[in-house]
Scaffold this motif. Sequence first.
Motif, mmCIF file in Angstrom:
data_model
loop_
_atom_site.group_PDB
_atom_site.id
_atom_site.type_symbol
_atom_site.label_atom_id
_atom_site.label_comp_id
_atom_site.label_asym_id
_atom_site.label_seq_id
_atom_site.Cartn_x
_atom_site.Cartn_y
_atom_site.Cartn_z
ATOM 1 N N LEU A 84 0.824 -1.209 0.000
ATOM 2 C CA LEU A 84 0.000 0.000 0.000
ATOM 3 C C LEU A 84 0.861 1.265 0.000
ATOM 4 C CD1 LEU A 84 -2.831 -1.027 2.497
ATOM 5 C CD2 LEU A 84 -2.865 -1.087 0.001
ATOM 6 N N TYR A 85 2.041 1.178 -0.516
ATOM 7 C CA TYR A 85 2.880 2.339 -0.777
ATOM 8 C C TYR A 85 3.680 2.032 -2.035
ATOM 9 C CZ TYR A 85 6.697 -0.424 1.169
ATOM 10 O OH TYR A 85 7.626 -1.417 1.401
ATOM 11 N N CYS A 115 -6.130 5.188 7.130
ATOM 12 C CA CYS A 115 -4.696 4.947 6.930
ATOM 13 C C CYS A 115 -4.415 4.752 5.444
ATOM 14 C CB CYS A 115 -4.246 3.711 7.706
ATOM 15 S SG CYS A 115 -4.068 3.975 9.466
ATOM 16 N N TRP A 116 -5.257 3.974 4.788
ATOM 17 C CA TRP A 116 -5.122 3.750 3.356
ATOM 18 C C TRP A 116 -6.045 4.682 2.566
ATOM 19 C CZ3 TRP A 116 -3.045 3.057 -0.945
ATOM 20 C CH2 TRP A 116 -3.655 2.469 -2.058
ATOM 21 N N LYS A 121 1.042 6.407 2.112
ATOM 22 C CA LYS A 121 0.389 5.448 1.233
ATOM 23 C C LYS A 121 -0.085 6.159 -0.036
ATOM 24 C CE LYS A 121 -0.577 2.120 4.869
ATOM 25 N NZ LYS A 121 -1.571 1.380 5.661
ATOM 26 N N ASN A 163 -7.510 -0.629 -5.060
ATOM 27 C CA ASN A 163 -7.167 -2.044 -4.919
ATOM 28 C C ASN A 163 -7.982 -2.797 -5.966
ATOM 29 O OD1 ASN A 163 -7.705 -0.437 -2.570
ATOM 30 N ND2 ASN A 163 -7.173 -2.124 -1.255
ATOM 31 N N ILE A 215 -2.323 -2.922 -6.489
ATOM 32 C CA ILE A 215 -2.469 -1.618 -5.847
ATOM 33 C C ILE A 215 -1.921 -0.546 -6.782
ATOM 34 C CG2 ILE A 215 -1.941 -0.250 -3.797
ATOM 35 C CD1 ILE A 215 -3.450 -2.827 -3.164
#
Length: 504
Positions: A123-124, A286-287, A316, A422, A479
């Motif tokens: 996720l980064y 967070c995401w 992220k 995603n 992602i």
Amino acid sequence: MAPTNERHMNDTSSKASASPAEPKGKRPPVLVDGVTLNGPTLDIREAESFLRDAMPIIMEEAVWKATDVKEKVCEWRSPEQLKDLLDLELREGGEAHPQILQRCRDAIRYSVKTGHPLFFNQLYAGMDPYSLVGRFITEAINPSLYTYEVAPVFLLTEEAVLQKMIEIIGWQEGGDGIFSPGGSVSNMYAVNVARYHHCPDVKVLGLSALPRLVMFTSQECHYSVAKAAAFLGIGTNNVYVIPSDKRGKMIPAEFEKQVQRAKDEVRRRTMNGVSKVVWCQICYACWGGGALMSKKHRYLLQGIHRANSVAWNPHKMLMAGLQCCAFMVRDKTNLLQRCHSAQASYLFQQDKFYDVSYDTGDKSIQCSRKPDAFKFWLMWKAIGTKGLEERVDRALAMARYLAEEIKKRDGFRLVMEPEYTNVCFWYIPPSLRDMADGPEFWRNVHAVAPVVKERMMKKGSMMVGYQPHGDKANFFRQIIISPQVSREDMDFLLDQIHSLGMDL
């Protein structure tokens, strides 16, 4: 005026170090416990030479080549092979600079290039030049964010970033926050602050003074929620998991059922009931928090302003670089400070010559703390809110393009329609395409992704994650983040997976 390092070198020469009362160059050595204390032991010229040699290697190998789509994402070696290549043993004597420079080259060569356009594994991803320069600056200055006196610039930039993020969340009455070393720690902050808010005596009296506390979370929650319950003494058995629908969204009616279940169980065990739900923490930001930057997509976090606290990781979707994680509370009563303050007298003296309200370190559970907000601030200053919005919009548009391409291609099947960036899908090799759906079919599909992943890693062509979920067979989890990623990269991704797995 000479550069600082030159003046330093001049100052440490025998000519400069002699006192006016002594003959120049005649100052006797000062020994303490057999150690000579005259002058620095670091050879400044040698150190400068090493840095001048190392920086081009970093720029060429870790920046330019590592972000070039024509280069490999990784140079795979097994753990035992890599141990031999790196010569990891630490010895009594040091190595010469040429050897150390080779160590630098090897470390870069055998590391995964997470800034590469074809790195989709986590996720980064991607490499922002402004954030990177921000990291260079903070690593060179090496500050710690406990007091204004040692980190004036970085405390002020953290405050500015937090206040802007709080504004974007929509807390019109304001709020407070701190940058933490990861979203998992932000969730622990949330649990600790919620507990203190409800039971402030816990800070002094400990767990023995508490009633039974329970937590409610989605079945799709991050594993750090259970870790927080264990770490903070609430206990994982006191975490009530709320069922989700087919798209992973918590079912409100099931939440109400779990609250009632908790009340009944607590009443049976303790003759007391659960009084009320006292705190709401949003950790999925967070995401997903990056969507708040987009006028087009912020609806995905509709209602976030009603939360008591929010965890949001700009490293992220917004590409601020690891790590960059904000924990924010909808509070203006110094709750973070009251919950975590230990009033260390060697750091937080109240009779300093400046406004000590800027000594924010006592809000943190840490002492030493890195200036993680600065790189985000510098990047934000460079590209503006509009630039961040454009990144988010482009990433979601690219995810939509990939999903549509998956639908068109034989052998590819979406797990579900993507809502964010995603994109989850199965690859079904030609040998399985005529097989009817059923247990045997899905057992065979389950074995495909691990083999394709192994082949792509050993080839170094790209990196995409895979996973099972519930009763679903292994699927690829693509992602999309980086603005370096193109439509051609999405086409290459699907072509490469087919090329690597068509014989299975």
